[in-house]
Scaffold this motif. Structure first.
Motif, PDB file in Angstrom:
ATOM      1  N   HIS A  99       1.000  -1.204   0.074  1.00  0.00           N
ATOM      2  CA  HIS A  99      -0.042  -0.102   0.207  1.00  0.00           C
ATOM      3  C   HIS A  99       0.795   1.238   0.183  1.00  0.00           C
ATOM      4  N   ARG A 100       0.362   2.154  -0.690  1.00  0.00           N
ATOM      5  CA  ARG A 100       1.330   3.374  -0.907  1.00  0.00           C
ATOM      6  C   ARG A 100       1.502   4.142   0.534  1.00  0.00           C
ATOM      7  N   SER A 101       0.551   4.159   1.366  1.00  0.00           N
ATOM      8  CA  SER A 101       0.699   4.538   2.797  1.00  0.00           C
ATOM      9  C   SER A 101       1.661   3.789   3.527  1.00  0.00           C
ATOM     10  N   ALA A 102       1.655   2.596   3.351  1.00  0.00           N
ATOM     11  CA  ALA A 102       2.640   1.590   4.083  1.00  0.00           C
ATOM     12  C   ALA A 102       3.935   1.912   3.794  1.00  0.00           C
ATOM     13  N   LEU A 103       4.351   2.234   2.236  1.00  0.00           N
ATOM     14  CA  LEU A 103       5.586   2.440   1.963  1.00  0.00           C
ATOM     15  C   LEU A 103       6.260   3.633   2.791  1.00  0.00           C
ATOM     16  N   VAL A 104       5.274   4.617   2.821  1.00  0.00           N
ATOM     17  CA  VAL A 104       5.870   5.878   3.548  1.00  0.00           C
ATOM     18  C   VAL A 104       6.162   5.573   4.864  1.00  0.00           C
ATOM     19  N   ALA A 105       5.275   4.726   5.620  1.00  0.00           N
ATOM     20  CA  ALA A 105       5.361   4.336   7.154  1.00  0.00           C
ATOM     21  C   ALA A 105       6.790   3.734   7.202  1.00  0.00           C
ATOM     22  N   GLY A 106       6.978   2.560   6.199  1.00  0.00           N
ATOM     23  CA  GLY A 106       8.059   1.902   6.088  1.00  0.00           C
ATOM     24  C   GLY A 106       9.392   2.818   5.981  1.00  0.00           C
ATOM     25  N   TRP A 107       9.288   3.742   5.083  1.00  0.00           N
ATOM     26  CA  TRP A 107      10.354   4.408   4.773  1.00  0.00           C
ATOM     27  C   TRP A 107      10.888   5.387   6.232  1.00  0.00           C
ATOM     28  N   CYS A 108       9.895   5.894   6.657  1.00  0.00           N
ATOM     29  CA  CYS A 108       9.964   6.539   8.077  1.00  0.00           C
ATOM     30  C   CYS A 108      10.600   5.766   9.097  1.00  0.00           C
ATOM     31  N   ALA A 109      10.142   4.436   9.123  1.00  0.00           N
ATOM     32  CA  ALA A 109      10.769   3.600  10.249  1.00  0.00           C
ATOM     33  C   ALA A 109      12.175   3.230   9.935  1.00  0.00           C
ATOM     34  N   GLY A 110      12.363   2.810   8.594  1.00  0.00           N
ATOM     35  CA  GLY A 110      13.810   2.433   8.231  1.00  0.00           C
ATOM     36  C   GLY A 110      14.843   3.463   8.408  1.00  0.00           C
ATOM     37  N   MET A 111      14.380   4.812   7.803  1.00  0.00           N
ATOM     38  CA  MET A 111      15.171   5.864   8.179  1.00  0.00           C
ATOM     39  C   MET A 111      15.475   6.188   9.527  1.00  0.00           C
ATOM     40  N   LEU A 120       9.390  -4.966   7.145  1.00  0.00           N
ATOM     41  CA  LEU A 120       8.438  -5.349   8.452  1.00  0.00           C
ATOM     42  C   LEU A 120       7.249  -4.520   8.426  1.00  0.00           C
ATOM     43  N   VAL A 121       7.487  -3.226   8.657  1.00  0.00           N
ATOM     44  CA  VAL A 121       6.437  -2.097   8.829  1.00  0.00           C
ATOM     45  C   VAL A 121       5.762  -2.110   7.345  1.00  0.00           C
ATOM     46  N   VAL A 122       6.259  -2.171   6.297  1.00  0.00           N
ATOM     47  CA  VAL A 122       5.348  -2.103   5.112  1.00  0.00           C
ATOM     48  C   VAL A 122       4.443  -3.164   5.112  1.00  0.00           C
ATOM     49  N   VAL A 123       4.856  -4.205   5.208  1.00  0.00           N
ATOM     50  CA  VAL A 123       3.986  -5.312   5.128  1.00  0.00           C
ATOM     51  C   VAL A 123       3.061  -5.219   6.234  1.00  0.00           C
ATOM     52  N   LEU A 124       3.085  -5.188   7.447  1.00  0.00           N
ATOM     53  CA  LEU A 124       2.217  -4.993   8.711  1.00  0.00           C
ATOM     54  C   LEU A 124       1.101  -3.827   8.430  1.00  0.00           C
ATOM     55  N   VAL A 125       1.574  -2.920   7.916  1.00  0.00           N
ATOM     56  CA  VAL A 125       0.673  -1.496   7.690  1.00  0.00           C
ATOM     57  C   VAL A 125      -0.142  -1.825   6.466  1.00  0.00           C
ATOM     58  N   THR A 126       0.501  -2.585   5.424  1.00  0.00           N
ATOM     59  CA  THR A 126      -0.273  -2.857   4.096  1.00  0.00           C
ATOM     60  C   THR A 126      -1.574  -3.763   4.571  1.00  0.00           C
ATOM     61  N   LEU A 127      -1.108  -4.777   5.474  1.00  0.00           N
ATOM     62  CA  LEU A 127      -2.280  -5.790   5.962  1.00  0.00           C
ATOM     63  C   LEU A 127      -3.311  -5.052   6.390  1.00  0.00           C
TER      64      LEU A 127
END
Length: 521
Positions: free
Chosen positions: A389-401, A455-462
């Protein structure tokens, strides 16, 4: 007069020019200065670059040809263009653009350090070497764009191969053979108590994650993607992914220069470890050949630095300037802004040298790798699936960074006597003991950061798909990713004098979905 011409060389480079361009892009001052300096100071750990450049080409073989196809069908100039269209997310595209620009700055800084090392060895002291390196690079790239480094990359590679072939024959012979070289290195590390010619058990996980993480990061860098998009066909890229491992053989010999310097008793100029290879050449060769070697190192830094600044400028122009500041920018205006942006990026590179002040110049590249790895889900994986999900990608980027920077901030630089000489940003080797584990094992910070990102991207996408949050519209089609150059969907370059052109029409100057969602086909 057109960004496709200045920033991508007209997307027309064949197999040979692409081979020299991508090779010149990838094998940089990082290869010729930083890797031997790390081997000189740390031993076996410095050889991580060899497996890294062995595994990278199979890993990205099928990724780059899909990126080439979709970019040539849709007119994408940057990876952020692709993300904007694929995920219908201006926010994620902006993050990819900013990430690319920021990650490129320490990489350009590493090239400036390489030029500086040569000038220092030649006796140019003070702040002058870095100023001279900056001016040379700025003048070199401003007008010529990508065609200049593409052409000079041929000269660079001829000089590099000549220098390395001579060095691996002449220097060990003068020193008494390879057994003397390795024996001297082993003796040095035993006495110093740091480093080793064999990798210790506690360093093996760091070595493996560093090699894999660096391989995953390499073709996420904007300059690598620029070299890919400048190729004229998918077949050109397939041939190059098969031929480029030839460079990896040379890299192994280049790394051994660190051990040769130990055996030769070479000392760095003014205590600067980055000067070890130029100092070795000056010590072991007559002045005329040392000059050839210095030229090889200097051009080896200049070519990739030029491509990197062009790639970062492309990102700013297409994904910040055109997207947010001037949506109706003409091709000529885009090219002019890109030239100016390339100068600003170089100032950022100089700032990276001043503020990071790494123990080994290679840390500049590894820190950049931690940053650029956070675009992996959106760019590399996004070429194969739109499930994220596009919003999950943003969340994952923030977490990883956030996690990546926290880990880098916590890494200390420790001197030979065990004292802490730099409290923060002392490298990229993160100790697992800081996570509460009873171990002294370290891992590459970027590897852990991108795992947290995924991990964040997958969880938030679900979660978002379960509650049916809108995921936008995919601006690409399945057939875009396999299009060959002969396919009618692959567009020709527009005439820069014709202006932006009609949305979605042939000869369009900008991607169908950049800055204009209604223009999607």
């Amino acid at each position: 007069m057109h960004l496709d011409e200045w920033g991508l060389g007209g997307r027309s480079f064949g197999t040979w020019i692409t081979w020299f361009l991508i090779g010149g892009d990838i094998y940089t001052a990082y290869t010729f200065v930083a890797v031997p300096a790390l081997v000189f100071g740390a031993g076996a750990a410095g050889f991580f670059a060899v497996p890294y450049t062995v595994v990278v080409y199979p890993l990205i073989f099928l990724v780059v040809i899909r990126l080439w196809s979709v970019s040539h069908v849709r007119g994408f100039v940057t990876p952020a263009d692709f993300v904007r269209s694929r995920f219908d997310s201006p926010t994620m595209a902006l993050l990819v653009a900013i990430t690319g620009i920021v990650a490129t700055m320490p990489y350009i800084a590493l090239q400036l350090v390489g030029i500086e090392a040569v000038l220092k060895t030649m006796g140019v002291t003070g702040e002058l070497p870095i100023i001279v390196a900056f001016v040379i690079l700025a003048v070199y790239t401003y007008n010529s764009g990508l065609r200049a480094p593409a052409l000079i990359a041929f000269v660079k590679d001829v000089l590099i191969y000549l220098t390395i072939i001579v060095a691996v024959i002449v220097i060990p012979t003068k020193l008494g053979g390879w057994d003397v070289v390795f024996g001297a290195a082993e003796e040095k590390f035993d006495v110093a108590g740091t480093g080793s010619v064999l990798l210790p058990g506690t360093g093996q996980l760091q070595y493996a994650t560093l090699a894999l993480g660096s391989a995953l990061a390499l073709f996420l860098y904007p300059h690598s993607i620029t070299g890919v998009l400048a190729s004229k066909s998918r077949d050109t890229l397939k041939k190059n992914m098969s031929l480029l491992p030839i460079y990896s053989l040379a890299l192994g010999f280049i790394a051994l220069l660190g051990y040769m310097a130990i055996a030769a008793g070479t000392t760095p100029v003014d205590g600067d470890g980055n000067t070890i290879v130029p100092a070795l050449f000056q010590q072991m060769f007559p002045s005329w050949f040392a000059g050839v070697a210095f030229a090889a190192i200097g051009i080896g830094a200049l070519v990739p630095a030029a491509i990197m600044s062009i790639a970062a400028a492309n990102l700013f122009t297409r994904n910040i300037y055109k997207e947010y500041l001037k949506k109706d920018a003409t091709p000529g205006q885009e090219a002019k802004v890109a030239k100016l942006a390339s100068l600003v990026v170089k100032f950022g590179a100089v700032a990276a040298i001043v503020f990071i002040d790494p123990q080994f110049s290679i840390d500049l590249q590894l820190i950049g790798g931690v940053i650029i790895l956070q675009t992996l889900p959106a760019v590399a994986i996004g070429l194969y699936t739109r499930w994220f999900h596009r919003s999950a990608l943003v969340a994952g980027w923030c977490a990883g960074m956030a996690i990546g920077f926290l880990m880098l901030y916590s890494v200390q630089r420790v001197g030979p006597d065990g004292t802490v000489v730099k409290e923060h940003f002392g490298g990229s080797a993160f100790s697992l003991g800081k996570l509460g584990l009873d171990t002294t094992t370290t891992v590459y910070a970027g590897f852990l950061a991108v795992l947290a990102n995924l991990l964040v991207v997958v969880l938030v996408t679900l979660v978002l798909r379960a509650i049916k949050v809108d995921d936008g519209v995919d601006g690409t089609a399945d057939t875009d990713y396999t299009a060959e150059r002969e396919d009618p969907s692959v567009r020709d370059l527009p005439d820069p004098l014709d202006g932006p052109g009609p949305a979605g029409g042939a000869g369009e100057a900008s991607p169908p979905s950049v800055g204009d969602p209604a223009a999607r086909r």
